[in-house]
Design a protein around this motif. Structure first.
Motif, PDB file in Angstrom:
ATOM      1  N   SER A   1      -2.783 -38.400   2.699  1.00 39.39           N
ATOM      2  CA  SER A   1      -3.573 -38.714   3.883  1.00 39.39           C
ATOM      3  C   SER A   1      -2.724 -39.559   4.811  1.00 39.39           C
ATOM      4  CB  SER A   1      -4.846 -39.469   3.491  1.00 39.39           C
ATOM      5  OG  SER A   1      -5.596 -39.831   4.634  1.00 39.39           O
ATOM      6  N   CYS A   2      -2.500 -39.074   6.023  1.00 42.31           N
ATOM      7  CA  CYS A   2      -1.570 -39.780   6.911  1.00 42.31           C
ATOM      8  C   CYS A   2      -2.024 -39.695   8.358  1.00 42.31           C
ATOM      9  CB  CYS A   2      -0.176 -39.180   6.773  1.00 42.31           C
ATOM     10  SG  CYS A   2       1.032 -39.932   7.885  1.00 42.31           S
ATOM     11  N   ASN A   3      -1.961 -40.836   9.038  1.00 43.92           N
ATOM     12  CA  ASN A   3      -2.173 -40.926  10.473  1.00 43.92           C
ATOM     13  C   ASN A   3      -1.218 -41.990  10.976  1.00 43.92           C
ATOM     14  OD1 ASN A   3      -2.981 -41.147  13.113  1.00 43.92           O
ATOM     15  ND2 ASN A   3      -5.010 -41.975  12.660  1.00 43.92           N
ATOM     16  N   SER A   4      -0.094 -41.554  11.547  1.00 36.29           N
ATOM     17  CA  SER A   4       0.916 -42.496  12.004  1.00 36.29           C
ATOM     18  C   SER A   4       1.593 -41.915  13.244  1.00 36.29           C
ATOM     19  CB  SER A   4       1.929 -42.775  10.893  1.00 36.29           C
ATOM     20  OG  SER A   4       2.746 -43.880  11.214  1.00 36.29           O
TER      21      SER A   4
ATOM     22  N   THR B   1      -1.066 -35.588   8.517  1.00 37.13           N
ATOM     23  CA  THR B   1      -1.338 -34.429   7.673  1.00 37.13           C
ATOM     24  C   THR B   1      -2.474 -33.616   8.288  1.00 37.13           C
ATOM     25  OG1 THR B   1      -2.734 -35.903   6.348  1.00 37.13           O
ATOM     26  CG2 THR B   1      -0.528 -35.436   5.525  1.00 37.13           C
TER      27      THR B   1
ATOM     28  N   HIS C   1      -0.603 -46.488   6.362  1.00 40.29           N
ATOM     29  CA  HIS C   1      -0.158 -45.473   5.412  1.00 40.29           C
ATOM     30  C   HIS C   1       1.337 -45.636   5.166  1.00 40.29           C
ATOM     31  CE1 HIS C   1      -3.725 -43.605   7.383  1.00 40.29           C
ATOM     32  NE2 HIS C   1      -4.016 -43.313   6.134  1.00 40.29           N
TER      33      HIS C   1
ATOM     34  N   VAL D   1       4.361 -44.304   5.233  1.00 44.97           N
ATOM     35  CA  VAL D   1       5.165 -43.166   5.700  1.00 44.97           C
ATOM     36  C   VAL D   1       6.647 -43.518   5.572  1.00 44.97           C
ATOM     37  CG1 VAL D   1       5.539 -41.576   7.615  1.00 44.97           C
ATOM     38  CG2 VAL D   1       3.303 -42.640   7.304  1.00 44.97           C
TER      39      VAL D   1
ATOM     40  N   GLN E   1      10.129 -47.655   5.379  1.00 42.13           N
ATOM     41  CA  GLN E   1       8.720 -47.490   5.061  1.00 42.13           C
ATOM     42  C   GLN E   1       7.965 -48.626   5.750  1.00 42.13           C
ATOM     43  OE1 GLN E   1       6.807 -48.641   1.334  1.00 42.13           O
ATOM     44  NE2 GLN E   1       6.408 -46.478   0.925  1.00 42.13           N
TER      45      GLN E   1
ATOM     46  N   MET F   1       5.267 -37.771   4.569  1.00 42.51           N
ATOM     47  CA  MET F   1       3.920 -38.316   4.692  1.00 42.51           C
ATOM     48  C   MET F   1       3.215 -38.327   3.343  1.00 42.51           C
ATOM     49  SD  MET F   1       2.820 -36.112   8.080  1.00 42.51           S
ATOM     50  CE  MET F   1       3.276 -34.543   7.280  1.00 42.51           C
TER      51      MET F   1
ATOM     52  N   PRO G   1       2.324 -32.756   3.120  1.00 41.64           N
ATOM     53  CA  PRO G   1       2.651 -34.087   2.609  1.00 41.64           C
ATOM     54  C   PRO G   1       3.625 -34.037   1.437  1.00 41.64           C
ATOM     55  CG  PRO G   1       0.528 -33.383   1.775  1.00 41.64           C
ATOM     56  CD  PRO G   1       0.977 -32.317   2.739  1.00 41.64           C
TER      57      PRO G   1
ATOM     58  N   TYR H   1       5.301 -49.972   6.213  1.00 37.37           N
ATOM     59  CA  TYR H   1       3.943 -50.235   5.745  1.00 37.37           C
ATOM     60  C   TYR H   1       3.843 -51.717   5.402  1.00 37.37           C
ATOM     61  CZ  TYR H   1      -0.125 -49.973   2.589  1.00 37.37           C
ATOM     62  OH  TYR H   1      -1.324 -50.166   1.968  1.00 37.37           O
TER      63      TYR H   1
END
Length: 232
Positions: free
Chosen positions: A96-99, A122, A219, A221, A67, A93, A148, A69
């Motif tokens: 809300s995810c942007n990776s 997502t 995020h 992830v 993870q 995810m 997600p 993060y």
């Protein structure tokens, strides 16, 4: 009695087949071992991995998954460089995810502009910024996400200039880097990170060997079953 013996033998055969073709999380199957796959994440710690800035990864392992993060870097990268390969991993995810999954990063201090990114996000779109896209270069043909909070499988293949992406077993994106032989050129019109950066290199001239890793983009992830088959 004969029927019982035959049934027992059949059950043993089925068990042996499943053992050979499936494995617990973060382990290789017998077939993968035979084929030459490498396990890049042991499910316990970040052995073999570091932040792109050279720092030790500050993130925890959560339920036998990476993870990255608040890792301490922009991406976490594997210590080895790879060129031609197939990479598999399972990704979960948040809502809300942007990776992203980074590949062939030439300069770890500038992964955004010296490597390729496979989008992890997502949403239901099919743009250059949707799940499975080669970020800012080639959009997806379909959105194969399960959504997600569930595990989605990725399979990414790189051979020379060609790159392909499967999400949950479905081919969603392909690229031939040799087709982009002018600086700033990509599959669709519009500005993008390579063009806006003033990069003087065409995509076809990007490194064919480099680091791979996972983005820390704000995020949490999760990544597991990170496996790679070298093709060189």
């Amino acid at each position: 009695m004969n029927r019982i013996v035959l049934l027992f033998a059949a059950v043993l055969c089925l068990f042996a087949f499943r053992t050979a073709t499936s494995a617990a999380d973060n382990q290789l199957t017998d077939q993968e071992k035979s084929d030459g796959w490498q396990l890049l994440f042991n499910g316990k710690d970040y052995s073999g991995w570091k932040c792109n800035n050279g720092k030790e990864i500050a993130s925890d392992i959560v339920d036998a998954a990476m993870q990255p993060y608040k890792s301490g870097g922009y991406i976490i990268i594997h210590e080895k460089k790879y060129g031609d390969f197939i990479l598999k991993c399972d990704v979960k995810m948040p809502e809300s995810c942007n990776s992203g999954i980074f590949l062939r990063v030439e300069n770890p201090n500038d992964p955004v502009h010296t490597g390729f990114e496979i989008q992890v996000a997502t949403g239901n779109g099919t743009s250059c910024h949707d799940i499975g896209a080669i970020y800012d270069l080639v959009p997806t043909t379909t959105n194969a996400s399960k959504g997600p909070n569930v595990w989605n499988s990725f399979e990414i293949k790189c051979v020379g200039p060609k790159m392909s992406v499967k999400v949950n077993g479905e081919l969603v994106c392909e690229m031939d880097a040799d087709e982009f032989d002018l600086p700033g050129e990509r599959a669709i019109d519009g500005d993008h990170k390579y063009k806006l950066n003033g990069n003087s290199r065409a995509v076809k001239d990007f490194a064919r060997v480099g680091y791979l890793g996972f983005q820390d983009h704000g995020h949490p992830v999760w990544y597991k079953n990170v496996k790679l088959l070298p093709l060189q």
